[in-house]
Motif scaffolding. Sequence first.
Motif, mmCIF file in Angstrom:
data_model
loop_
_atom_site.group_PDB
_atom_site.id
_atom_site.type_symbol
_atom_site.label_atom_id
_atom_site.label_comp_id
_atom_site.label_asym_id
_atom_site.label_seq_id
_atom_site.Cartn_x
_atom_site.Cartn_y
_atom_site.Cartn_z
ATOM 1 N N ASP A 3 -17.734 15.125 3.616
ATOM 2 C CA ASP A 3 -16.796 16.478 4.994
ATOM 3 C C ASP A 3 -15.275 16.349 4.562
ATOM 4 O O ASP A 3 -15.177 14.950 4.010
ATOM 5 C CB ASP A 3 -16.935 15.861 5.741
ATOM 6 N N ASP A 4 -14.873 17.274 4.932
ATOM 7 C CA ASP A 4 -13.282 17.019 4.242
ATOM 8 C C ASP A 4 -12.569 16.446 5.318
ATOM 9 O O ASP A 4 -11.430 15.829 4.170
ATOM 10 C CB ASP A 4 -12.426 18.506 4.070
ATOM 11 N N VAL A 5 -12.327 16.208 5.928
ATOM 12 C CA VAL A 5 -11.841 15.477 7.450
ATOM 13 C C VAL A 5 -12.263 13.735 6.071
ATOM 14 O O VAL A 5 -11.617 13.254 6.353
ATOM 15 C CB VAL A 5 -12.721 15.410 8.295
ATOM 16 N N GLY A 6 -13.465 12.840 6.099
ATOM 17 C CA GLY A 6 -13.536 12.061 5.849
ATOM 18 C C GLY A 6 -12.724 11.647 4.237
ATOM 19 O O GLY A 6 -12.754 11.142 4.545
ATOM 20 N N LEU A 7 -13.024 12.916 3.595
ATOM 21 C CA LEU A 7 -13.255 12.495 2.382
ATOM 22 C C LEU A 7 -10.797 12.253 2.392
ATOM 23 O O LEU A 7 -10.819 11.400 1.328
ATOM 24 C CB LEU A 7 -12.904 13.237 1.493
ATOM 25 N N ASP A 8 -10.462 13.417 3.340
ATOM 26 C CA ASP A 8 -9.460 13.298 3.679
ATOM 27 C C ASP A 8 -8.930 11.693 4.021
ATOM 28 O O ASP A 8 -7.950 11.537 3.179
ATOM 29 C CB ASP A 8 -8.641 14.077 3.885
ATOM 30 N N TYR A 9 -9.612 11.408 5.053
ATOM 31 C CA TYR A 9 -9.208 10.088 5.572
ATOM 32 C C TYR A 9 -9.506 9.405 4.904
ATOM 33 O O TYR A 9 -8.729 7.852 4.903
ATOM 34 C CB TYR A 9 -10.665 10.306 6.339
ATOM 35 N N ILE A 10 -10.627 8.894 3.490
ATOM 36 C CA ILE A 10 -10.367 7.562 3.309
ATOM 37 C C ILE A 10 -9.399 8.125 1.960
ATOM 38 O O ILE A 10 -9.015 6.843 0.997
ATOM 39 C CB ILE A 10 -12.413 7.935 2.389
ATOM 40 N N CYS A 11 -9.073 9.048 1.649
ATOM 41 C CA CYS A 11 -7.924 8.935 0.419
ATOM 42 C C CYS A 11 -6.741 9.182 0.796
ATOM 43 O O CYS A 11 -5.964 9.581 -0.248
ATOM 44 C CB CYS A 11 -8.236 10.295 -0.582
ATOM 45 N N THR A 12 -6.102 8.986 2.204
ATOM 46 C CA THR A 12 -4.933 9.062 2.470
ATOM 47 C C THR A 12 -3.481 7.680 2.123
ATOM 48 O O THR A 12 -2.556 7.582 2.255
ATOM 49 C CB THR A 12 -4.897 9.536 4.070
ATOM 50 N N THR A 13 -4.544 6.450 2.373
ATOM 51 C CA THR A 13 -4.096 5.538 1.517
ATOM 52 C C THR A 13 -4.723 4.706 0.570
ATOM 53 O O THR A 13 -6.292 4.950 0.632
ATOM 54 C CB THR A 13 -4.133 4.368 3.017
ATOM 55 N N ALA A 14 -3.829 3.654 -0.193
ATOM 56 C CA ALA A 14 -4.638 3.704 -1.483
ATOM 57 C C ALA A 14 -5.395 1.819 -0.953
ATOM 58 O O ALA A 14 -6.669 1.681 -1.706
ATOM 59 C CB ALA A 14 -3.559 3.210 -2.235
ATOM 60 N N ARG A 74 -7.885 2.086 1.796
ATOM 61 C CA ARG A 74 -8.814 2.715 2.031
ATOM 62 C C ARG A 74 -9.060 3.056 0.447
ATOM 63 O O ARG A 74 -10.632 2.686 1.008
ATOM 64 C CB ARG A 74 -9.199 4.014 2.749
ATOM 65 N N PHE A 75 -8.940 3.379 0.094
ATOM 66 C CA PHE A 75 -9.689 4.020 -0.768
ATOM 67 C C PHE A 75 -10.467 2.917 -1.985
ATOM 68 O O PHE A 75 -11.115 2.906 -2.665
ATOM 69 C CB PHE A 75 -8.429 4.773 -2.135
ATOM 70 N N TYR A 76 -8.998 2.253 -2.566
ATOM 71 C CA TYR A 76 -9.552 0.731 -3.309
ATOM 72 C C TYR A 76 -10.427 0.464 -2.306
ATOM 73 O O TYR A 76 -11.392 -1.154 -3.325
ATOM 74 C CB TYR A 76 -8.312 -0.075 -3.718
ATOM 75 N N ALA A 77 -10.446 -0.164 -0.509
ATOM 76 C CA ALA A 77 -11.536 -0.455 -0.326
ATOM 77 C C ALA A 77 -12.761 0.251 -0.411
ATOM 78 O O ALA A 77 -13.973 -1.224 -0.550
ATOM 79 C CB ALA A 77 -11.257 -0.733 1.212
ATOM 80 N N VAL A 78 -13.307 0.806 -0.661
ATOM 81 C CA VAL A 78 -14.237 1.886 -0.736
ATOM 82 C C VAL A 78 -15.125 1.672 -1.999
ATOM 83 O O VAL A 78 -15.733 1.306 -2.871
ATOM 84 C CB VAL A 78 -14.431 3.737 -0.722
ATOM 85 N N SER A 79 -13.533 1.685 -3.383
ATOM 86 C CA SER A 79 -14.060 1.842 -5.173
ATOM 87 C C SER A 79 -14.580 0.205 -5.434
ATOM 88 O O SER A 79 -15.824 0.150 -6.219
ATOM 89 C CB SER A 79 -13.195 2.164 -5.305
ATOM 90 N N ARG A 80 -13.935 -0.526 -4.377
ATOM 91 C CA ARG A 80 -14.012 -2.430 -5.156
ATOM 92 C C ARG A 80 -15.914 -2.049 -4.911
ATOM 93 O O ARG A 80 -16.306 -3.016 -5.536
ATOM 94 C CB ARG A 80 -12.910 -2.546 -3.748
ATOM 95 N N VAL A 81 -15.579 -2.278 -3.510
ATOM 96 C CA VAL A 81 -17.528 -2.093 -2.842
ATOM 97 C C VAL A 81 -18.146 -1.349 -4.285
ATOM 98 O O VAL A 81 -19.551 -2.114 -4.372
ATOM 99 C CB VAL A 81 -17.077 -1.451 -1.194
ATOM 100 N N LEU A 82 -18.223 -0.163 -4.111
ATOM 101 C CA LEU A 82 -19.304 0.663 -5.148
ATOM 102 C C LEU A 82 -19.734 -0.021 -6.217
ATOM 103 O O LEU A 82 -19.979 0.006 -6.706
ATOM 104 C CB LEU A 82 -18.381 2.543 -5.192
ATOM 105 N N GLU A 83 -18.054 -0.522 -6.965
ATOM 106 C CA GLU A 83 -17.586 -1.692 -8.321
ATOM 107 C C GLU A 83 -18.516 -2.757 -8.146
ATOM 108 O O GLU A 83 -19.687 -2.651 -9.404
ATOM 109 C CB GLU A 83 -16.487 -1.641 -8.490
#
Length: 327
Positions: A220-231, A233-242
């Motif tokens: 969802d565009d709202v969800g993508l914007d939410y995750i990518c609004t701050t570094a 949030r983005f790195y919290a998600v990407s770190r877990v995925l990694e």
Amino acid sequence: MKHSIEGMTNLPQSFSIGAGGGLGGFGGVASPSLVGAVASANNDRNMQSAEQLVLDLTNPELRENALLELSKKRELFQDLAPLLWNSCATIAALLQEIISIYPVLSPPTLTPALSNRVCNALALLQCVASHPDTRMLFLKAHIPLYLYPFLNTTSKSRPFEYLRLTSLGVIGALVKVDDTEVISFLLSTEIIPLCLRTMEMGSELLKTVATFIVQKILLDDVGLDYICTTAERFYAVSRVLENMVGTLAEQPSSRLLKHIIRCYLRLSDNPRACDALRDCLPDILGDTAFQSCLRDDPMTRRWLQQLLHSVNTNRVPLQAGGFDHIL
């Protein structure tokens, strides 16, 4: 019921509806009106049974059996969700079941019997969360918040695993339907941290469901914007995925890998996130480590190729507002 139906399919032709002997030996096939009447009668009986069981939910002495029977047969009862929602005190009874086990969450003393009982209640809430007529009412009542204490538990025992899985199933039912209002509600709660925690610490099945929920939020565009609004949030998600990719290199799971790759691909749709993925996308995704795992999944292979192409070609200069610039 299944066994009886299978048994009927093996009857000799002379005893089958529509065979030469027909129904009761009168020849010909059963008329559509007769079939419709039988189906209608069955539906009426099912509905009467459902109504009685829903009434039993409000009786503490009858509730346990009602929870079991309704959860087992919920697919047979049409419009069970509106019936549950609109019946007096029924949702309150289900919430009472949930709240009643809060004291055994910490210290973790949840028994299998208690876990099964509350999971039957959660299965009925999942039914309400799935139905188009009750989904938004379910959200407006903030009922998902009652499940979050279960997702906060860390015990590895089977009763707790089952409890977390069933709770995630309710959230999964909400996000299955692409609805921005649902995503916006979930983002206003702590669902992302709870899912990330499960993705890190849960069993393979729990990780798969939690990653699916994060994937649906990202789509969802709202969800993508939410995750990518701050570094952060983005790195919290990407770190877990990694970390999950690293674990899958040792213990492959094609189903879980599919959701991880789809999350990465969706993140790459955001220019700043795509730029950041150049540095944090696991190198192992670009080699042959997962070839055998994805051999029978051409769609996920295409997603992975698209991801690698996007990350390697679409670089955004730092001055354009990349995450490194924010940090």
